[in-house]
Write an enzyme that holds these catalytic residues in place. Structure first.
Site, PDB file in Angstrom:
ATOM      1  N   GLN B 124       0.848  -1.201   0.000  1.00 56.47           N
ATOM      2  CA  GLN B 124       0.000   0.000   0.000  1.00 56.47           C
ATOM      3  C   GLN B 124       0.878   1.244   0.000  1.00 56.47           C
ATOM      4  OE1 GLN B 124      -1.954   0.509   3.739  1.00 56.47           O
ATOM      5  NE2 GLN B 124      -3.540   1.872   2.966  1.00 56.47           N
ATOM      6  N   SER B 127       0.994   6.508   2.451  1.00 60.56           N
ATOM      7  CA  SER B 127       1.603   7.524   3.317  1.00 60.56           C
ATOM      8  C   SER B 127       2.841   8.153   2.693  1.00 60.56           C
ATOM      9  CB  SER B 127       2.006   6.896   4.652  1.00 60.56           C
ATOM     10  OG  SER B 127       0.897   6.307   5.253  1.00 60.56           O
ATOM     11  N   SER B 159       4.829  -0.906   4.159  1.00 62.94           N
ATOM     12  CA  SER B 159       5.106  -2.247   4.679  1.00 62.94           C
ATOM     13  C   SER B 159       5.258  -3.220   3.523  1.00 62.94           C
ATOM     14  CB  SER B 159       3.963  -2.727   5.572  1.00 62.94           C
ATOM     15  OG  SER B 159       3.752  -1.831   6.624  1.00 62.94           O
ATOM     16  N   GLU B 242      -9.286  -1.588   5.221  1.00 58.29           N
ATOM     17  CA  GLU B 242      -8.110  -1.699   6.084  1.00 58.29           C
ATOM     18  C   GLU B 242      -8.548  -1.789   7.537  1.00 58.29           C
ATOM     19  OE1 GLU B 242      -5.278   1.555   5.854  1.00 58.29           O
ATOM     20  OE2 GLU B 242      -3.783   0.275   6.800  1.00 58.29           O
ATOM     21  N   GLU B 371      -5.910   8.410  17.591  1.00 55.83           N
ATOM     22  CA  GLU B 371      -6.617   9.695  17.596  1.00 55.83           C
ATOM     23  C   GLU B 371      -7.491   9.843  16.352  1.00 55.83           C
ATOM     24  OE1 GLU B 371      -3.334   9.268  18.149  1.00 55.83           O
ATOM     25  OE2 GLU B 371      -3.324   9.665  20.301  1.00 55.83           O
TER      26      GLU B 371
HETATM   27  C1  FAD Z   1       4.144  -0.305  11.486  1.00 59.42           C
HETATM   28  C2  FAD Z   1       3.590   0.639  10.472  1.00 59.42           C
HETATM   29  C3  FAD Z   1       3.250   0.169   9.209  1.00 59.42           C
HETATM   30  C4  FAD Z   1       2.767   1.036   8.241  1.00 59.42           C
HETATM   31  N1  FAD Z   1       2.486   0.551   7.004  1.00 59.42           N
HETATM   32  C5  FAD Z   1       2.039   1.388   6.032  1.00 59.42           C
HETATM   33  C6  FAD Z   1       1.822   0.925   4.711  1.00 59.42           C
HETATM   34  O1  FAD Z   1       2.007  -0.252   4.408  1.00 59.42           O
HETATM   35  N2  FAD Z   1       1.410   1.805   3.774  1.00 59.42           N
HETATM   36  C7  FAD Z   1       1.174   3.111   4.067  1.00 59.42           C
HETATM   37  O2  FAD Z   1       0.759   3.840   3.187  1.00 59.42           O
HETATM   38  N3  FAD Z   1       1.381   3.606   5.318  1.00 59.42           N
HETATM   39  C8  FAD Z   1       1.812   2.776   6.307  1.00 59.42           C
HETATM   40  N4  FAD Z   1       2.052   3.262   7.582  1.00 59.42           N
HETATM   41  C9  FAD Z   1       1.884   4.684   7.832  1.00 59.42           C
HETATM   42  C10 FAD Z   1       0.710   5.059   8.699  1.00 59.42           C
HETATM   43  O3  FAD Z   1      -0.500   4.943   8.013  1.00 59.42           O
HETATM   44  C11 FAD Z   1       0.951   6.481   9.212  1.00 59.42           C
HETATM   45  O4  FAD Z   1       2.105   6.453  10.002  1.00 59.42           O
HETATM   46  C12 FAD Z   1      -0.208   7.011  10.031  1.00 59.42           C
HETATM   47  O5  FAD Z   1      -1.323   7.223   9.217  1.00 59.42           O
HETATM   48  C13 FAD Z   1       0.155   8.298  10.775  1.00 59.42           C
HETATM   49  O6  FAD Z   1       0.731   9.249   9.943  1.00 59.42           O
HETATM   50  P1  FAD Z   1       2.095   9.966  10.357  1.00 59.42           P
HETATM   51  O7  FAD Z   1       3.065   8.908  10.663  1.00 59.42           O
HETATM   52  O8  FAD Z   1       2.406  10.934   9.303  1.00 59.42           O
HETATM   53  O9  FAD Z   1       1.789  10.708  11.702  1.00 59.42           O
HETATM   54  P2  FAD Z   1       1.105  12.153  11.849  1.00 59.42           P
HETATM   55  O10 FAD Z   1      -0.073  12.230  10.977  1.00 59.42           O
HETATM   56  O11 FAD Z   1       2.132  13.204  11.732  1.00 59.42           O
HETATM   57  O12 FAD Z   1       0.602  12.073  13.357  1.00 59.42           O
HETATM   58  C14 FAD Z   1       1.434  12.423  14.489  1.00 59.42           C
HETATM   59  C15 FAD Z   1       0.529  12.504  15.707  1.00 59.42           C
HETATM   60  O13 FAD Z   1      -0.444  13.531  15.500  1.00 59.42           O
HETATM   61  C16 FAD Z   1      -1.741  13.043  15.698  1.00 59.42           C
HETATM   62  N5  FAD Z   1      -2.671  13.704  14.789  1.00 59.42           N
HETATM   63  C17 FAD Z   1      -2.531  13.955  13.468  1.00 59.42           C
HETATM   64  N6  FAD Z   1      -3.634  14.511  12.968  1.00 59.42           N
HETATM   65  C18 FAD Z   1      -4.517  14.605  13.994  1.00 59.42           C
HETATM   66  C19 FAD Z   1      -5.857  15.075  14.122  1.00 59.42           C
HETATM   67  N7  FAD Z   1      -6.553  15.547  13.085  1.00 59.42           N
HETATM   68  N8  FAD Z   1      -6.433  14.988  15.321  1.00 59.42           N
HETATM   69  C20 FAD Z   1      -5.761  14.479  16.390  1.00 59.42           C
HETATM   70  N9  FAD Z   1      -4.526  14.033  16.339  1.00 59.42           N
HETATM   71  C21 FAD Z   1      -3.892  14.098  15.143  1.00 59.42           C
HETATM   72  C22 FAD Z   1      -1.627  11.563  15.379  1.00 59.42           C
HETATM   73  O14 FAD Z   1      -2.668  10.825  15.991  1.00 59.42           O
HETATM   74  C23 FAD Z   1      -0.266  11.236  15.948  1.00 59.42           C
HETATM   75  O15 FAD Z   1      -0.388  10.978  17.318  1.00 59.42           O
HETATM   76  C24 FAD Z   1       2.556   2.405   8.558  1.00 59.42           C
HETATM   77  C25 FAD Z   1       2.883   2.874   9.819  1.00 59.42           C
HETATM   78  C26 FAD Z   1       3.400   2.005  10.777  1.00 59.42           C
HETATM   79  C27 FAD Z   1       3.748   2.556  12.134  1.00 59.42           C
END
Ligand code: FAD
Lengths: 370, 404
Positions: B124, B127, B159, B242, B371
């Site tokens: 996928q 991100s 992933s 998902e 969240e």
């Molecule tokens: C083990 C793992 C596997 C993954 N695998 C994939 C994959 O296969 N494909 C893929 O596309 N992605 C993947 N991801 C990515 C994942 O979907 C994102 O990490 C996730 O959506 C959070 O985005 P970010 O890391 O940019 O954090 P951010 O969006 O920057 O968030 C940081 C913090 O801010 C909070 N926050 C952000 N916006 C808000 C809001 N509106 N209200 C309240 N709080 C908020 C979040 O909850 C978090 O605590 C994976 C992530 C992990 C950890």
């Protein structure tokens, strides 16, 4: 495999909700609270007319012979309405005790009257602070005469009969006592939910009859409470759901800093947490209802599970509903108090959260050992 | 309400169980194979016998089974510990339903059977460094060139990109409209020239997710799902699935394991299970697990009546992931001073508790953070208003961004 209520049961829910919206709005609950009445006698009469008190009593004893799935639908709605009636005492406890442990003649004498609501029953176990056990129980029956004191006894002033947990020698059992007799004294005790009367009931050589149609040991009490726990849990889920709805409605309409408070994440996440708790509790209640209805060997586990999660869900929803209302929530004028009072009353009424957590783990460990 | 199998369901359960008992790979068969090879072996065996992705139509490699039959099969399969298969989750659980909703018949005939058989693995590519929770803020751009699109940009946290054959990809096709409106959705051959995959080491020390760079990668327009500019809607289909598929799993360390541990180790001179503080915690976890289980049964009933799983499925992950973290943390507490030892030969359950402690923070983030899940419940289930958005209605190119 089908994890939903039938169409008829959903229809019953709508009907029950509609009936309670008409006859038991919050203003009615308030009038009982403010008049300091023990319960809403008029509403009780109407509920009995609807046949709710007769739901699971077999037809041969004057009941409707419906299943527990119908009864839990009614329980949930009564919980939503915070109905000020002795339904849980009479239906979940006294009627259930007679069904489970009454002999043929006792069932014949009482079940039809419980079914029509002309007789109200209750159940009495607690005698002092702390958890009742087979060891600390002091009420005793000697030669058909009961002596001892029970406190609190829910709906005691309204009740005609009570099922009493008492000892004869060292044997624990259930006894049926008619409350309108010389050896019985009822004194009001004030609880935090005064829409439901409670009393201290003293027995001085009162006539008591053993419910000897079932086993006589502590297990008979535990099994009775297991069954009641499922029904209580449905009431609790109903209350928790209504508290969430009230919080949501208020949060949508109340503005702070130029926007509805419902758009603030701290409030949104609080309500989301209520939704999560309520959903888990409700799903566990489905399990409880199915186990109760089928007489499953998993009943204790299912009952304790739904009881613990419903107790937690109602407490959370009731307290955070007040918080969501701010100062308004803390006023006498607002209805938040009803849920908060009832949540705690129901949660200690048949044993605390701690008690049921403990019972759950005992049951889980036993099921793994088997 | 009837929690028991109907006669037809019981017969199906028997058939499934009999087949599983005879065909689940033995440890000898799996020996010497890496995790992917193991997973492929088991998946292919299921596929050949008609037990893979059983709800899919037969022409796409499935069995044409009902939703309830799928639940029954999963229940029976889950009774066998440690069956390999997690690598197919994204392809079978997210890409496939998206293809079925938005793809053309020829896509389904070409790709679904190979997803079912495990021959092809999908990842996928959603991100990005600038688009996580706020996925629609992604920047990887696609420009049309004849019948093809040219992709430039970067994905992150992908992933399994390193072992995947295909990927589902959301890109920006128009930066001059508000952010949700300028996206399009494609699927992509991971072997395409210009795709570069770099592993990222996780907090746990493993490297299962990756950065994926695109330099002039060409994708035929026929691999677009949905219209140009409709990518957000297509992505929602993927994300809904998902949540449904991530929620259920979690395997390995769970309530049964923490219960077993509490019966093995002592608190003072008595088994921990007799300690009332321990019992209270166990009871709460049991209730949550049970609540999720029966919530799942209720959604399956809805599914079998033709209702579409809605945002209420978000609760599985929202409850399950923090619960695993708390159970793992408490499990180590029960071990007292040896709790931190993550030596497979010494730690109970070959270090599964420590692994759960190290893995669960990722579960709380992947597939939508706690969240974001709570926001989804608040907004889409309860209907509460969105928070004001600074970028609302603004062309994407004008949206303010952080320094990072
Ligand atoms: C083990 C793992 C596997 C993954 N695998 C994939 C994959 O296969 N494909 C893929 O596309 N992605 C993947 N991801 C990515 C994942 O979907 C994102 O990490 C996730 O959506 C959070 O985005 P970010 O890391 O940019 O954090 P951010 O969006 O920057 O968030 C940081 C913090 O801010 C909070 N926050 C952000 N916006 C808000 C809001 N509106 N209200 C309240 N709080 C908020 C979040 O909850 C978090 O605590 C994976 C992530 C992990 C950890």
């Amino acid at each position: 495999m089908n994890f939903e209520f039938s169409e008829e049961q959903n229809l019953l829910r709508e009907q029950t909700r509609g009936f309670l919206a008409e006859h038991c709005p919050m203003s009615r609950v308030r009038s009982i609270l403010e008049a300091d009445d023990k319960h809403d006698t008029e509403l009780w009469g109407k509920i009995a007319e609807m046949g709710w008190t007769a739901t699971v009593i077999p037809e041969e004893y004057g009941g409707l012979g419906l299943s527990y799935l119908e009864l839990v639908v009614i329980a949930e709605e009564l919980g939503r309405a915070v109905a000020p009636v002795p339904f849980s005492s009479s239906v979940y406890l006294a009627t259930e005790a007679l069904l489970a442990a009454g002999n043929e003649q006792q069932k014949e004498s009482w079940l039809d009257k419980l079914a029509t609501g002309e007789v109200i029953g209750t159940f009495a176990l607690s005698e002092a602070h702390g958890q009742p056990t087979a060891d600390n129980l002091t009420a005793t029956v000697d030669d058909g005469k009961l002596s001892g004191t029970k406190i609190p006894v829910a709906d005691a002033q309204a009740a005609d009969i009570a099922v009493i947990a008492a000892k004869s020698g060292t044997d624990v059992g259930l006894y049926l006592v008619e409350l309108d007799q010389a050896g019985v004294t009822r004194e009001d005790v004030r609880t935090l939910d005064f829409t439901r009367g409670h009393a201290r009931v003293s027995f001085d050589a009162a006539n008591a009859e053993a419910l000897d149609g079932g086993a006589s040991d502590w297990g008979v009490i535990e099994r009775l409470l297991d069954r009641a726990a499922v029904l209580y849990a449905w009431e609790q889920v109903g209350g928790a759901e209504a508290a969430l709805e009230q919080a949501k409605e208020y949060a949508m309409g109340r503005y702070a800093f130029g926007r509805p408070i419902a758009s603030y994440q701290a409030i949104k996440h609080k309500l989301a947490q209520m939704y999560v708790n309520n959903t888990l509790a409700r799903s566990n209640c489905y399990w409880g209802a199915a186990a109760l209805n089928s007489g499953s060997g998993e009943l204790t586990q299912a009952a304790a599970t739904c009881r613990v999660s419903a107790t937690q869900a109602y407490y959370y929803a009731a307290k955070e509903n007040i918080q969501t209302h701010g100062g308004m929530g803390y006023t006498w004028e607002f209805d938040c108090q009803f849920f908060y009072r009832r949540a705690k009353l129901l949660s200690v009424n048949i044993g605390s959260e701690r008690h049921w957590q403990d019972r759950l783990i005992t049951a889980v460990v036993n099921s793994k050992a088997a | 309400m009837d929690f028991n199998d109907s006669p037809a369901e019981a017969a199906f359960r028997d058939e499934a169980r009999t087949w599983l008992e005879a065909n689940v790979p033995t440890s000898e068969e799996l020996e010497g194979l890496d995790y992917i090879e193991q997973a492929k072996l088991w998946q292919k065996r299921k596929y050949d016998a008609g037990w893979a992705c059983i709800r899919w139509p037969k022409e796409y490699g499935g069995r044409g089974a009902s939703a309830i039959e799928q639940v029954i099969f999963n229940q029976e399969e889950n009774k066998f510990d440690d069956l390999p298969g997690g690598v197919f989750l994204i392809g079978q659980g997210m890409a496939a339903p998206t293809l079925m909703t938005w793809g053309k018949e020829e896509h389904m005939l070409r790709y679904l059977p190979k997803l079912a058989s495990g021959e092809e693995i999908w990842c996928q590519l959603f991100s990005e460094p600038a688009g996580g929770s706020d996925l629609a803020a992604l920047r990887t751009k696609a420009e049309k060139d004849g019948d093809e699109w040219v992709i430039n940009g970067q994905k992150i946290w992908t992933s399994g990109a390193h072992y995947s054959d295909y990927g589902i990809l959301v890109v920006r096709t128009d930066p001059n409209v508000p952010k949700h409106k300028g996206l399009s959705y494609f699927f992509l051959d991971m072997k395409s020239p210009g795709v570069e995959i770099k592993p990222i080491k996780q907090l746990s020390g493993d490297a299962n997710f990756n950065e994926v760079y695109f330099t002039d990668v060409r994708i035929p327009d026929s691999q677009r799902l949905g219209e140009v500019g409709q990518g957000w809607q297509v992505a929602i289909t993927t994300l809904m699935n998902e949540r449904a598929s991530v929620g259920g799993g979690g395997g390995g360390f769970g309530f049964d394991e923490i219960l077993a541990l509490a019966r093995q180790v002592n608190v003072g001179d008595a088994p921990a299970i007799e300690d009332s503080a321990v019992r209270a915690k166990l009871a709460d976890w049991y209730c949550k697990r049970s609540g999720l289980k029966y919530t799942g049964y209720r959604s399956m009933t809805a599914l079998s009546r033709g209702e579409i799983p809605g945002p209420e499925n978000s609760i599985g992950k929202l409850v399950g992931a923090p619960m695993m973290q708390d159970m793992a943390s408490f499990g180590m507490d029960l071990l007292e001073m040896t709790g931190a030892i993550w030596d497979e030969a010494f730690a109970p359950l070959t270090g599964m508790i420590q692994a759960a402690y190290m893995g669960s923070p990722g579960m709380r983030i992947a597939g939508g953070t706690d969240e974001i899940m709570a926001n989804i419940i608040a907004e889409r289930v309860l209907g509460l208003p969105q928070e004001p958005r600074a970028d609302k209605g603004m062309p994407f190119s004008d949206v303010p961004t952080g320094a990072g």
